[in-house]
Design a protein around this motif. Structure first.
Motif, PDB file in Angstrom:
ATOM      1  N   LEU A 220      11.461  12.933 -59.187  1.00 21.90           N
ATOM      2  CA  LEU A 220      12.123  13.990 -58.421  1.00 21.90           C
ATOM      3  C   LEU A 220      13.400  13.475 -57.758  1.00 21.90           C
ATOM      4  N   CYS A 221      14.424  14.320 -57.740  1.00 25.11           N
ATOM      5  CA  CYS A 221      15.749  13.899 -57.267  1.00 25.11           C
ATOM      6  C   CYS A 221      15.815  13.871 -55.740  1.00 25.11           C
ATOM      7  N   LYS A 222      16.078  12.673 -55.217  1.00 33.24           N
ATOM      8  CA  LYS A 222      16.169  12.484 -53.772  1.00 33.24           C
ATOM      9  C   LYS A 222      17.308  13.312 -53.191  1.00 33.24           C
ATOM     10  N   GLN A 223      18.449  13.317 -53.926  1.00 34.05           N
ATOM     11  CA  GLN A 223      19.630  14.039 -53.431  1.00 34.05           C
ATOM     12  C   GLN A 223      19.390  15.536 -53.332  1.00 34.05           C
ATOM     13  N   CYS A 224      18.503  16.040 -54.164  1.00 31.11           N
ATOM     14  CA  CYS A 224      18.184  17.469 -54.121  1.00 31.11           C
ATOM     15  C   CYS A 224      16.925  17.697 -53.287  1.00 31.11           C
ATOM     16  N   ASP A 225      16.640  16.775 -52.390  1.00 38.24           N
ATOM     17  CA  ASP A 225      15.483  16.924 -51.510  1.00 38.24           C
ATOM     18  C   ASP A 225      14.173  17.062 -52.305  1.00 38.24           C
ATOM     19  N   ILE A 238      18.490  10.857 -64.418  1.00 44.67           N
ATOM     20  CA  ILE A 238      19.638  11.730 -64.157  1.00 44.67           C
ATOM     21  C   ILE A 238      19.152  13.105 -63.724  1.00 44.67           C
ATOM     22  N   CYS A 239      19.787  13.641 -62.702  1.00 44.67           N
ATOM     23  CA  CYS A 239      19.429  14.971 -62.216  1.00 44.67           C
ATOM     24  C   CYS A 239      20.278  16.006 -62.936  1.00 44.67           C
ATOM     25  N   PRO A 240      19.645  16.970 -63.601  1.00 44.64           N
ATOM     26  CA  PRO A 240      20.406  17.972 -64.362  1.00 44.64           C
ATOM     27  C   PRO A 240      21.148  18.933 -63.430  1.00 44.64           C
ATOM     28  N   VAL A 241      20.782  18.975 -62.165  1.00 41.77           N
ATOM     29  CA  VAL A 241      21.407  19.936 -61.252  1.00 41.77           C
ATOM     30  C   VAL A 241      22.578  19.304 -60.500  1.00 41.77           C
ATOM     31  N   CYS A 242      22.328  18.193 -59.780  1.00 45.63           N
ATOM     32  CA  CYS A 242      23.420  17.608 -58.990  1.00 45.63           C
ATOM     33  C   CYS A 242      24.084  16.438 -59.719  1.00 45.63           C
ATOM     34  N   ARG A 243      23.589  16.097 -60.885  1.00 49.77           N
ATOM     35  CA  ARG A 243      24.119  15.020 -61.743  1.00 49.77           C
ATOM     36  C   ARG A 243      23.953  13.629 -61.130  1.00 49.77           C
TER      37      ARG A 243
HETATM   38 ZN    ZN Z   1      19.707  16.339 -57.852  1.00 50.82          ZN
END
Ligand code: ZN
Length: 309
Positions: A220-225, A238-243
């Motif tokens: 799970l993406c830390k940057q996207c909480d 790699i996060c598909p949303v925030c890259r």
């Molecule tokens: Zn993200």
């Protein structure tokens, strides 16, 4: 500041519990409560760091241990000095607090709502009795005190609490000064005392567990909480949303598994939790994390350490 194992579990669970789980709101509430408690302890730590103690001293924050009956003790702060010991219970309660001593009832009134709380005096007194007993077994005779402090300066203390060991946190320095005046003679060596308590200290297990199927899988993406799931490509998640591009996510996800499920992980469990179907990539990542390997063939498992350096 030592976070309890329970805090770590709830903190991690917040990121991992399925959004539609019936317990999700309860877990969120529990997390906010624990966070408030921790911030109260941090306030106390700041206050005491700026205090000039009249002797050697040591402070344990979140001191946890078991007594000889197998029951647990958790003290928000435990101050050791050669002259006296002080147990400090930190409360983050708002509103107006009341006490009915004859009934041992502790409650608050806020927005015309009356709500009972566990009696902090009885809790702290129980710790005090335990410590007195413990000191006796070490053949020490040092006075033990307890005090309940409010971290929230907006909270009001009703007169019914006048003669009880409770005060706003800002009063703690004066309270400690008073104890030094009452007990000017040292009764033990701090190093000895500290060593005994270090031996007694035992981190308590979390107060709950969670079934694996109630957790979300994937990295799970830390940057996207922790909302979005990352995919793995050529050494990176790699996060598909925030890259966001991360190597750290491997270690973070392993630690989440350790806290929520087990310190042991098999290749199969890794693939499930990380949502990586390919056994070769899983093996590669497990090798990269340099986990300690045990067993052979189908019985192979890895040990996730408490932290990665
Ligand atoms: Zn993200």
């Amino acid at each position: 500041m030592q976070k309890s194992k329970h805090y770590l579990l709830i903190e991690t669970l917040m990121k991992r519990i399925r959004m539609d789980d019936s317990e999700t709101p309860t877990i969120q509430q529990e997390f906010y409560r624990l966070e408030a408690g921790l911030s109260g302890e941090q306030k106390l730590k700041r206050l005491l760091t700026d205090f000039y103690f009249k002797s050697d001293f040591h402070i344990f924050y979140n001191f946890e241990c078991k007594n000889s009956n197998g029951f647990t003790h958790q003290m928000d702060a435990l101050l050791l000095t050669p002259n006296f010991l002080l147990i400090i219970e930190v409360k983050q309660i708002s509103g107006t607090l009341f006490y009915k001593p004859s009934l041992h009832e502790f409650f608050r009134v806020q927005d015309q709502l009356n709500e009972n709380f566990p009696n902090p005096f009885d809790q702290a007194y129980r710790h005090q009795l335990f410590l007195e007993h413990q000191l006796k077994t070490w053949q020490l005779s040092i006075p033990v005190y307890h005090i309940v402090v409010l971290a929230n300066y907006r909270a009001k203390l009703d007169e019914s609490l006048n003669n009880f060991p409770i005060m706003h946190m800002s009063g703690i320095p004066r309270f400690i000064e008073k104890l030094y005046k009452q007990h000017p003679i040292p009764r033990a060596h701090l190093t000895f005392l500290q060593k005994q308590f270090e031996q007694l200290y035992e981190p308590l297990p979390p107060r709950r567990t969670i079934e694996k199927h109630r957790l979300r899988n994937g990295v799970l993406c830390k940057q996207c909480d922790y909302v979005n799931e990352m995919y793995y490509k050529q050494g990176y998640f790699i996060c598909p949303v925030c890259r966001a591009k991360s190597k750290e996510a491997l270690y973070e996800t392993l630690l989440q598994y350790r806290i929520l499920v087990s310190p042991r992980i098999s290749n199969k469990a890794f693939r499930e939790f990380f949502n990586i179907p390919c056994i070769h990539i899983a093996s590669k990542l497990l090798a990269k994390a340099a986990l300690e390997k045990h067993g052979t063939n189908k019985g192979t498992y890895y040990i996730i350490p408490e932290r990665f350096d």
